[in-house]
Design a protein around this motif. Structure first.
Motif, short mmCIF file in Angstrom:
data_model
loop_
_atom_site.label_atom_id
_atom_site.label_comp_id
_atom_site.label_asym_id
_atom_site.label_seq_id
_atom_site.Cartn_x
_atom_site.Cartn_y
_atom_site.Cartn_z
N LEU A 4 6.03 9.71 -71.96
CA LEU A 4 6.88 10.89 -72.02
C LEU A 4 6.98 11.35 -73.47
N HIS A 5 6.71 12.62 -73.73
CA HIS A 5 6.83 13.19 -75.08
C HIS A 5 8.14 13.95 -75.17
N SER A 6 8.93 13.63 -76.20
CA SER A 6 10.26 14.22 -76.35
C SER A 6 10.33 15.10 -77.59
N HIS A 7 11.19 16.11 -77.48
CA HIS A 7 11.40 17.05 -78.58
C HIS A 7 12.84 17.52 -78.52
N VAL A 8 13.46 17.69 -79.69
CA VAL A 8 14.80 18.26 -79.76
C VAL A 8 14.66 19.67 -80.33
N LEU A 9 15.07 20.64 -79.53
CA LEU A 9 14.98 22.04 -79.94
C LEU A 9 15.98 22.30 -81.07
N ASP A 10 15.54 22.95 -82.12
CA ASP A 10 16.41 23.28 -83.25
C ASP A 10 17.53 24.23 -82.80
N PRO A 11 18.64 24.27 -83.55
CA PRO A 11 19.78 25.13 -83.18
C PRO A 11 19.40 26.60 -83.05
N GLY A 12 18.51 27.07 -83.89
CA GLY A 12 18.08 28.47 -83.83
C GLY A 12 16.60 28.57 -84.10
N ARG A 13 16.02 29.66 -83.67
CA ARG A 13 14.59 29.87 -83.85
C ARG A 13 14.29 30.19 -85.31
N ASN A 14 13.21 29.61 -85.81
CA ASN A 14 12.74 29.88 -87.16
C ASN A 14 12.12 31.27 -87.17
N ARG A 15 12.74 32.19 -87.85
CA ARG A 15 12.25 33.56 -87.87
C ARG A 15 11.21 33.79 -88.98
N HIS A 46 12.71 35.15 -77.02
CA HIS A 46 11.41 34.61 -77.42
C HIS A 46 11.28 33.13 -77.04
N ARG A 47 12.29 32.35 -77.36
CA ARG A 47 12.26 30.93 -77.01
C ARG A 47 12.27 30.73 -75.50
N LEU A 48 13.07 31.53 -74.81
CA LEU A 48 13.10 31.42 -73.35
C LEU A 48 11.72 31.71 -72.77
N GLN A 49 11.05 32.70 -73.30
CA GLN A 49 9.71 33.02 -72.82
C GLN A 49 8.76 31.84 -73.01
N ALA A 54 5.72 27.48 -70.52
CA ALA A 54 5.43 26.04 -70.50
C ALA A 54 5.83 25.43 -69.16
N GLN A 55 6.99 25.80 -68.66
CA GLN A 55 7.44 25.29 -67.36
C GLN A 55 6.41 25.60 -66.27
N ARG A 56 5.91 26.81 -66.28
CA ARG A 56 4.91 27.22 -65.28
C ARG A 56 3.62 26.41 -65.44
N GLN A 57 3.19 26.21 -66.69
CA GLN A 57 1.95 25.47 -66.94
C GLN A 57 2.08 24.01 -66.50
N ARG A 75 23.42 27.40 -70.99
CA ARG A 75 23.53 28.01 -69.65
C ARG A 75 23.97 29.47 -69.74
N THR A 76 24.90 29.75 -70.64
CA THR A 76 25.35 31.12 -70.84
C THR A 76 24.19 31.98 -71.32
N GLY A 77 23.39 31.44 -72.24
CA GLY A 77 22.21 32.16 -72.71
C GLY A 77 21.23 32.47 -71.59
N LEU A 78 21.04 31.52 -70.69
CA LEU A 78 20.16 31.77 -69.54
C LEU A 78 20.68 32.94 -68.71
N GLN A 79 21.98 32.93 -68.46
CA GLN A 79 22.59 34.01 -67.67
C GLN A 79 22.46 35.35 -68.37
N GLN A 80 22.70 35.38 -69.67
CA GLN A 80 22.61 36.63 -70.42
C GLN A 80 21.19 37.18 -70.43
N LEU A 81 20.22 36.29 -70.28
CA LEU A 81 18.82 36.72 -70.26
C LEU A 81 18.27 36.88 -68.83
#
Length: 101
Positions: A4-15, A46-49, A54-57, A75-81
């Motif tokens: 299993l490969h693990s990753h912790v998503l950063d608090p915000g996207r690197n712009r 962008h991150r959700l996309q 990846a989920q689909r792949q 979860r709130t972010g998912l709903q807003q998007l």
């Protein structure tokens, strides 16, 4: 079973460059992955996309693709998007404590 490969998503996207999520996913292709979203302060489109592609792949390859440590702000972010707040729950784990060995 494959490691299993693990990753912790950063608090915000690197712009200023590529989000570390992309190289992680490319390096973990064809292997089970678990991504912790515990530190995400705000989910952007962008991150959700990236996560949805990846989920689909991973689903097409019948491999585990898991988001864990899902917070209320995520979860709130998912709903807003436009997604249900439990969209990634059916893919696997809800908390890091439940990670499979």
């Amino acid at each position: 079973m494959t490691e299993l490969h693990s990753h912790v998503l950063d608090p915000g996207r690197n712009r200023n460059g590529e989000d570390p999520l992309v190289p992680f996913l490319l390096g973990a292709r064809h292997m089970p992955v678990a991504i912790s979203v515990r530190d995400v302060l705000r989910l952007d489109a962008h991150r959700l996309q990236i996560l949805l592609v990846a989920q689909r792949q991973w689903r097409a390859e019948q491999l585990p693709f898991t988001l864990c440590d899902i917070t209320e702000s995520f979860r709130t972010g998912l709903q807003q998007l436009g997604l249900p707040p439990d969209h990634f729950d059916s893919q696997g784990l809800k908390t890091g404590e439940e990670l499979v060995q």
